[in-house]
Design a protein around this motif. Structure first.
Motif, mmCIF file in Angstrom:
data_model
loop_
_atom_site.group_PDB
_atom_site.id
_atom_site.type_symbol
_atom_site.label_atom_id
_atom_site.label_comp_id
_atom_site.label_asym_id
_atom_site.label_seq_id
_atom_site.Cartn_x
_atom_site.Cartn_y
_atom_site.Cartn_z
ATOM 1 N N ASP A 1 0.504 0.762 16.091
ATOM 2 C CA ASP A 1 1.859 0.229 16.034
ATOM 3 C C ASP A 1 2.285 0.017 14.581
ATOM 4 N N GLY A 2 3.438 0.563 14.233
ATOM 5 C CA GLY A 2 3.901 0.516 12.847
ATOM 6 C C GLY A 2 4.112 -0.891 12.315
ATOM 7 N N GLU A 3 4.679 -1.770 13.122
ATOM 8 C CA GLU A 3 4.932 -3.132 12.675
ATOM 9 C C GLU A 3 3.624 -3.871 12.396
ATOM 10 N N HIS A 4 2.669 -3.720 13.293
ATOM 11 C CA HIS A 4 1.362 -4.367 13.119
ATOM 12 C C HIS A 4 0.646 -3.829 11.882
ATOM 13 N N LEU A 5 0.586 -2.497 11.753
ATOM 14 C CA LEU A 5 -0.132 -1.913 10.615
ATOM 15 C C LEU A 5 0.563 -2.221 9.297
ATOM 16 N N SER A 6 1.877 -2.327 9.306
ATOM 17 C CA SER A 6 2.605 -2.687 8.084
ATOM 18 C C SER A 6 2.254 -4.108 7.649
ATOM 19 N N ALA A 7 2.170 -5.028 8.617
ATOM 20 C CA ALA A 7 1.793 -6.410 8.293
ATOM 21 C C ALA A 7 0.363 -6.470 7.750
ATOM 22 N N VAL A 8 -0.547 -5.747 8.386
ATOM 23 C CA VAL A 8 -1.936 -5.707 7.913
ATOM 24 C C VAL A 8 -1.992 -5.109 6.512
ATOM 25 N N HIS A 9 -1.230 -4.044 6.285
ATOM 26 C CA HIS A 9 -1.180 -3.385 4.973
ATOM 27 C C HIS A 9 -0.748 -4.387 3.892
ATOM 28 N N ASP A 10 0.297 -5.152 4.174
ATOM 29 C CA ASP A 10 0.791 -6.137 3.197
ATOM 30 C C ASP A 10 -0.240 -7.225 2.913
ATOM 31 N N ILE A 11 -0.880 -7.720 3.955
ATOM 32 C CA ILE A 11 -1.887 -8.775 3.781
ATOM 33 C C ILE A 11 -3.079 -8.251 2.981
ATOM 34 N N LEU A 12 -3.573 -7.065 3.341
ATOM 35 C CA LEU A 12 -4.719 -6.508 2.621
ATOM 36 C C LEU A 12 -4.387 -6.187 1.170
ATOM 37 N N THR A 13 -3.150 -5.785 0.902
ATOM 38 C CA THR A 13 -2.729 -5.528 -0.484
ATOM 39 C C THR A 13 -2.872 -6.798 -1.318
ATOM 40 N N ARG A 14 -2.434 -7.928 -0.761
ATOM 41 C CA ARG A 14 -2.539 -9.202 -1.485
ATOM 42 C C ARG A 14 -3.999 -9.655 -1.620
ATOM 43 N N LEU A 15 -4.756 -9.526 -0.547
ATOM 44 C CA LEU A 15 -6.160 -9.940 -0.612
ATOM 45 C C LEU A 15 -6.966 -9.058 -1.565
ATOM 46 N N HIS A 16 -6.706 -7.761 -1.538
ATOM 47 C CA HIS A 16 -7.429 -6.843 -2.415
ATOM 48 C C HIS A 16 -7.185 -7.170 -3.889
ATOM 49 N N ALA A 17 -5.973 -7.583 -4.214
ATOM 50 C CA ALA A 17 -5.656 -7.920 -5.606
ATOM 51 C C ALA A 17 -6.576 -9.031 -6.123
ATOM 52 N N GLY A 18 -6.953 -9.968 -5.268
ATOM 53 C CA GLY A 18 -7.814 -11.073 -5.689
ATOM 54 C C GLY A 18 -9.293 -10.815 -5.517
ATOM 55 N N MET A 19 -9.648 -9.890 -4.618
ATOM 56 C CA MET A 19 -11.062 -9.626 -4.328
ATOM 57 C C MET A 19 -11.289 -8.127 -4.149
ATOM 58 N N PRO A 20 -11.137 -7.351 -5.203
ATOM 59 C CA PRO A 20 -11.180 -5.895 -5.056
ATOM 60 C C PRO A 20 -12.520 -5.312 -4.605
ATOM 61 N N THR A 21 -13.622 -6.035 -4.790
ATOM 62 C CA THR A 21 -14.914 -5.496 -4.347
ATOM 63 C C THR A 21 -15.247 -5.867 -2.907
ATOM 64 N N ARG A 22 -14.502 -6.794 -2.338
ATOM 65 C CA ARG A 22 -14.792 -7.266 -0.982
ATOM 66 C C ARG A 22 -13.740 -6.859 0.048
ATOM 67 N N VAL A 23 -12.511 -6.635 -0.394
ATOM 68 C CA VAL A 23 -11.417 -6.304 0.521
ATOM 69 C C VAL A 23 -10.962 -4.879 0.231
ATOM 70 N N PRO A 24 -10.909 -4.036 1.251
ATOM 71 C CA PRO A 24 -10.519 -2.641 1.014
ATOM 72 C C PRO A 24 -9.074 -2.526 0.516
ATOM 73 N N GLU A 25 -8.865 -1.533 -0.326
ATOM 74 C CA GLU A 25 -7.541 -1.291 -0.896
ATOM 75 C C GLU A 25 -6.714 -0.412 0.051
ATOM 76 N N PRO A 26 -5.548 -0.890 0.479
ATOM 77 C CA PRO A 26 -4.659 -0.027 1.262
ATOM 78 C C PRO A 26 -4.103 1.076 0.354
ATOM 79 N N ILE A 27 -4.292 2.339 0.762
ATOM 80 C CA ILE A 27 -3.857 3.437 -0.102
ATOM 81 C C ILE A 27 -2.791 4.316 0.542
ATOM 82 N N LEU A 28 -2.519 4.118 1.821
ATOM 83 C CA LEU A 28 -1.506 4.941 2.477
ATOM 84 C C LEU A 28 -1.030 4.254 3.749
ATOM 85 N N LEU A 29 0.271 4.267 3.958
ATOM 86 C CA LEU A 29 0.865 3.816 5.213
ATOM 87 C C LEU A 29 1.986 4.802 5.520
ATOM 88 N N ASP A 30 1.741 5.675 6.494
ATOM 89 C CA ASP A 30 2.704 6.722 6.861
ATOM 90 C C ASP A 30 3.259 6.463 8.245
#
Length: 127
Positions: free
Chosen positions: A52-81
């Protein structure tokens, strides 16, 4: 779409596939994921999920913020199509570590499980 995942990802993220042959693993759960591995079996090149696009978009946004603070522990979102059928494709860069479905193979003793619990608590404390 999962059957054509590698070809799709090669077109959209060619830089991930520059180091040689890859293998893919489809994990069928409530939210199926496709793991793409290169030479390093402990770290997928990426993890893809269609849903679901809405769900994956929300997850993408959250992981983007978490990755910024913990790049070795949280995967980096690299694509949302957005796909033609209305669903979305989310791709995360792989992180090093043991895959959840291999934990029972790797951690066989009570002491080993206690060590992973301590490491998990330490990781949560970093937040």
């Amino acid at each position: 779409m999962m059957l054509g995942m590698e070809a799709y990802l090669r077109r959209r993220l060619p830089e991930l596939f520059s180091s040689g042959p890859v293998s893919t693993v489809l994990i069928r759960t409530t939210y199926p994921k496709c793991l793409v591995f290169g030479a390093d079996a402990t770290r997928p090149l990426c993890v893809a999920q269609i849903g679901d696009g809405e769900h994956l978009s929300a997850v993408h946004d959250i992981l983007t913020r978490l990755h910024a603070g913990m790049p070795t522990r949280v995967p980096e979102p690299i694509l949302l199509d957005r796909l033609r059928d209305g669903r979305s494709l989310s791709v995360l860069r792989g992180v090093a570590g043991w895959l959840w479905f291999r934990l029972a193979v790797v951690y066989r003793t009570a002491a080993a499980w206690q060590a992973i619990v301590r490491a998990s608590i330490d990781a949560l404390a970093e937040f």
